[in-house]
Motif scaffolding. Structure first.
Motif, PDB file in Angstrom:
ATOM      1  N   GLY A 117       0.791  -1.221   0.000  1.00  0.00           N
ATOM      2  CA  GLY A 117       0.000   0.000   0.000  1.00  0.00           C
ATOM      3  C   GLY A 117       0.826   1.275   0.000  1.00  0.00           C
ATOM      4  N   ASN A 118       2.116   1.172  -0.350  1.00  0.00           N
ATOM      5  CA  ASN A 118       2.990   2.345  -0.373  1.00  0.00           C
ATOM      6  C   ASN A 118       3.029   2.958  -1.774  1.00  0.00           C
ATOM      7  OD1 ASN A 118       3.730   2.191   2.428  1.00  0.00           O
ATOM      8  ND2 ASN A 118       4.972   0.405   1.910  1.00  0.00           N
ATOM      9  N   ILE A 119       3.966   3.865  -1.999  1.00  0.00           N
ATOM     10  CA  ILE A 119       4.019   4.617  -3.254  1.00  0.00           C
ATOM     11  C   ILE A 119       4.197   3.677  -4.446  1.00  0.00           C
ATOM     12  CG2 ILE A 119       6.515   4.990  -3.172  1.00  0.00           C
ATOM     13  CD1 ILE A 119       3.924   7.633  -4.215  1.00  0.00           C
ATOM     14  N   ALA A 120       3.562   4.004  -5.552  1.00  0.00           N
ATOM     15  CA  ALA A 120       3.699   3.218  -6.777  1.00  0.00           C
ATOM     16  C   ALA A 120       4.960   3.646  -7.525  1.00  0.00           C
ATOM     17  CB  ALA A 120       2.476   3.405  -7.666  1.00  0.00           C
ATOM     18  N   ALA A 121       5.662   2.672  -8.097  1.00  0.00           N
ATOM     19  CA  ALA A 121       6.865   2.973  -8.862  1.00  0.00           C
ATOM     20  C   ALA A 121       6.539   3.868 -10.051  1.00  0.00           C
ATOM     21  CB  ALA A 121       7.522   1.676  -9.334  1.00  0.00           C
ATOM     22  N   ALA A 122       5.363   3.685 -10.666  1.00  0.00           N
ATOM     23  CA  ALA A 122       4.974   4.515 -11.806  1.00  0.00           C
ATOM     24  C   ALA A 122       4.866   5.984 -11.410  1.00  0.00           C
ATOM     25  CB  ALA A 122       3.655   4.021 -12.385  1.00  0.00           C
ATOM     26  N   THR A 123       4.458   6.245 -10.175  1.00  0.00           N
ATOM     27  CA  THR A 123       4.381   7.629  -9.693  1.00  0.00           C
ATOM     28  C   THR A 123       5.777   8.241  -9.613  1.00  0.00           C
ATOM     29  OG1 THR A 123       2.386   7.141  -8.423  1.00  0.00           O
ATOM     30  CG2 THR A 123       3.621   9.113  -7.802  1.00  0.00           C
ATOM     31  N   LEU A 124       6.744   7.458  -9.142  1.00  0.00           N
ATOM     32  CA  LEU A 124       8.120   7.962  -9.084  1.00  0.00           C
ATOM     33  C   LEU A 124       8.660   8.201 -10.492  1.00  0.00           C
ATOM     34  CD1 LEU A 124       9.763   5.939  -6.163  1.00  0.00           C
ATOM     35  CD2 LEU A 124       8.314   7.991  -6.107  1.00  0.00           C
ATOM     36  N   ALA A 125       8.273   7.344 -11.437  1.00  0.00           N
ATOM     37  CA  ALA A 125       8.692   7.553 -12.820  1.00  0.00           C
ATOM     38  C   ALA A 125       8.106   8.852 -13.366  1.00  0.00           C
ATOM     39  CB  ALA A 125       8.261   6.365 -13.679  1.00  0.00           C
ATOM     40  N   GLN A 126       6.855   9.121 -13.060  1.00  0.00           N
ATOM     41  CA  GLN A 126       6.225  10.369 -13.495  1.00  0.00           C
ATOM     42  C   GLN A 126       6.970  11.585 -12.958  1.00  0.00           C
ATOM     43  OE1 GLN A 126       2.173  10.059 -12.162  1.00  0.00           O
ATOM     44  NE2 GLN A 126       1.741   8.280 -13.449  1.00  0.00           N
ATOM     45  N   ALA A 143       8.293   1.811 -20.377  1.00  0.00           N
ATOM     46  CA  ALA A 143       8.515   2.556 -21.620  1.00  0.00           C
ATOM     47  C   ALA A 143       7.207   2.886 -22.335  1.00  0.00           C
ATOM     48  CB  ALA A 143       9.429   1.752 -22.539  1.00  0.00           C
ATOM     49  N   ARG A 144       6.147   2.103 -22.072  1.00  0.00           N
ATOM     50  CA  ARG A 144       4.857   2.352 -22.735  1.00  0.00           C
ATOM     51  C   ARG A 144       3.995   3.375 -22.009  1.00  0.00           C
ATOM     52  NH1 ARG A 144       4.842  -3.395 -23.617  1.00  0.00           N
ATOM     53  NH2 ARG A 144       3.419  -3.687 -21.855  1.00  0.00           N
ATOM     54  N   LEU A 145       4.327   3.684 -20.755  1.00  0.00           N
ATOM     55  CA  LEU A 145       3.525   4.658 -20.022  1.00  0.00           C
ATOM     56  C   LEU A 145       3.642   6.026 -20.676  1.00  0.00           C
ATOM     57  CD1 LEU A 145       4.346   3.694 -16.310  1.00  0.00           C
ATOM     58  CD2 LEU A 145       2.242   3.217 -17.573  1.00  0.00           C
ATOM     59  N   GLU A 146       2.533   6.692 -20.841  1.00  0.00           N
ATOM     60  CA  GLU A 146       2.529   7.990 -21.518  1.00  0.00           C
ATOM     61  C   GLU A 146       2.741   9.149 -20.566  1.00  0.00           C
ATOM     62  OE1 GLU A 146      -1.111   8.253 -23.662  1.00  0.00           O
ATOM     63  OE2 GLU A 146      -0.606   6.618 -25.054  1.00  0.00           O
ATOM     64  N   TYR A 196      10.287   8.103 -19.753  1.00  0.00           N
ATOM     65  CA  TYR A 196      11.121   6.910 -19.892  1.00  0.00           C
ATOM     66  C   TYR A 196      10.809   6.223 -21.228  1.00  0.00           C
ATOM     67  CZ  TYR A 196      12.305   7.339 -14.937  1.00  0.00           C
ATOM     68  OH  TYR A 196      12.768   7.791 -13.727  1.00  0.00           O
ATOM     69  N   ASP A 197      11.625   6.499 -22.252  1.00  0.00           N
ATOM     70  CA  ASP A 197      11.522   5.715 -23.474  1.00  0.00           C
ATOM     71  C   ASP A 197      12.222   4.384 -23.227  1.00  0.00           C
ATOM     72  OD1 ASP A 197      14.228   6.338 -23.484  1.00  0.00           O
ATOM     73  OD2 ASP A 197      14.137   7.579 -25.289  1.00  0.00           O
ATOM     74  N   LEU A 198      12.273   3.507 -24.230  1.00  0.00           N
ATOM     75  CA  LEU A 198      12.830   2.179 -24.017  1.00  0.00           C
ATOM     76  C   LEU A 198      14.296   2.243 -23.615  1.00  0.00           C
ATOM     77  CD1 LEU A 198      12.184  -0.824 -24.038  1.00  0.00           C
ATOM     78  CD2 LEU A 198      12.896  -0.890 -26.443  1.00  0.00           C
TER      79      LEU A 198
END
Length: 390
Positions: A294-303, A327-330, A334-336
């Motif tokens: 239930g902690n921070i999402a890695a995708a949020t850190l990527a954003q 790499a697919r997240l818009e 982070y490109d490939l």
């Protein structure tokens, strides 16, 4: 491609018609390998006789995994079952290589939250089996030792001192899994996790929580300082674990830690970056779409641009899947190429392994050939030091 291709008699091999991923770009090209090293990287297709046609698949560096406890599953495949240690290590190694990982830091727990656990019983067995397997050249991947020190455990400091001279030791992380802080601020999540994992009953849980919090107060600060001091004296790289607040980060940076493993909040991840620490998150967090705690999402850190390293943690195959999903997240940059660096170049540098992690002349020929089927990455071949290992 020939399923049994290896470096030829002259010690050379050419991989061509590949989508080559370097640290800065992706292009159709050719990689020349000589004596286990990358000799040259060219654009375009080679006409050299015997060159292996990669059929426009992606050629990326072999992945560098800094934190996996996957070996535990092979040592203890079922409750009450301990598997012979050398076969367990060999099977673990095969799974690691099949996941595209050519360098792995086996994270062995020093101390645990449950008295008499399998982790405690098998600590020396796992370390010794890794040493023997590597010494006798039984392994396909390059293995190093990562000691995860549970500083809330009474015997952690003594156990760490007994293992600190291991030649494979290249990384130490310091963690405290006691309830009410860091990973387990949410006590309901703590109850769910430990009741499920260790079969603790609801009636026993409140006493378990009280005992773990008391152990943390008694040992954690003292052991954290002592272990960090030993690591600084010996020049062993260190990682924090589950930092949740700027105060946690300040303490970790003050101890000289260079990696922030699994920060639990955006605030802590940003603070880690500001202090020059590389932020590591679990690849399963990316694949599953969030943290199981239930902690921070890695995708949020990527954003937010503060995700530097991905680790498979408990599921080796998650690393490659996570890279392509990232790499697919818009919603991030982070490109490939940048996504692949989170499992190759960046962790290699953090571990002081300057001979690998990128496709460039002079680097070790640790390579992974990947195709895609309906957005699912599929590993075709893996080479370590120019020899095909998968």
């Amino acid at each position: 491609m020939d399923a049994h291709s290896r470096v030829g008699p002259s010690g050379s091999m050419v991989l061509t018609n590949a989508r080559v991923v370097t640290e800065s770009e992706l292009f159709n090209g050719t990689v020349h390998i000589r004596n286990g090293m990358i000799a040259d990287v060219d654009r375009g297709r080679s006409q050299v006789p015997g060159a292996l046609d990669c059929r426009a698949s992606i050629l990326m560096p072999g992945m560098v995994e800094l934190h996996t406890d996957n070996l535990e599953k092979h040592i203890a495949p079922r409750p009450g079952v301990l598997w012979p240690s050398i076969p367990a290590v060999i099977t673990h190694d095969a799974q690691i290589v099949a996941s595209g990982i050519t360098t792995v830091f086996d994270a062995i727990s020093v101390g645990d939250v449950v008295a008499g656990s399998t982790r405690l019983k098998t600590l020396e067995t796992m370390v010794n089996a890794l040493q023997v397997s590597k010494r006798d050249r039984m392994l396909r991947a390059d293995h190093f030792l990562h000691l995860r020190c549970e500083v809330s455990h009474q015997g952690a400091l003594e156990m760490f001192r007994s293992l600190v001279d291991q030649t494979m030791l290249q990384l130490v992380s310091i963690m405290d899994h006691s309830p009410g802080q860091r990973q387990f601020v949410n006590l309901d999540k703590y109850r769910e996790y430990y009741m499920g994992k260790h079969g603790i009953s609801a009636g026993e849980m409140e006493e378990f929580i009280r005992t773990r919090q008391e152990d943390s107060r008694r040992y954690s600060d003292r052991y954290r300082k002592a272990i960090a001091g030993i690591c600084r004296e010996r020049g062993i790289p260190m990682a924090s674990h589950d930092d949740a607040t700027p105060e946690h980060v300040d303490e970790s940076a003050g101890f000289g830690m260079s990696i922030a493993e699994f920060p639990t909040t955006l605030e802590a991840a940003k603070a880690s970056h500001q202090r020059g620490m590389m932020v590591m998150m679990g690849a399963p967090n990316v694949v599953r779409g969030g943290s199981h705690s239930g902690n921070i999402a890695a995708a949020t850190l990527a954003q937010e641009g503060v995700l530097d390293i991905l680790s498979s943690d408990y599921y080796p195959a998650s690393m490659l899947d996570a890279v392509f999903r990232l790499a697919r997240l818009e919603t991030n940059d982070y490109d490939l190429t940048r996504a692949i660096a989170t499992v190759t170049a960046v962790p290699a540098r953090c571990a002081g392994l300057d001979d690998r992690g990128s496709i460039a002349a002079g680097k070790r020929a640790d390579l992974v050939l990947v195709s895609e089927c309906k957005q699912q990455p599929v590993i075709e071949s893996v080479w370590r030091a120019g020899n095909r290992v998968y």
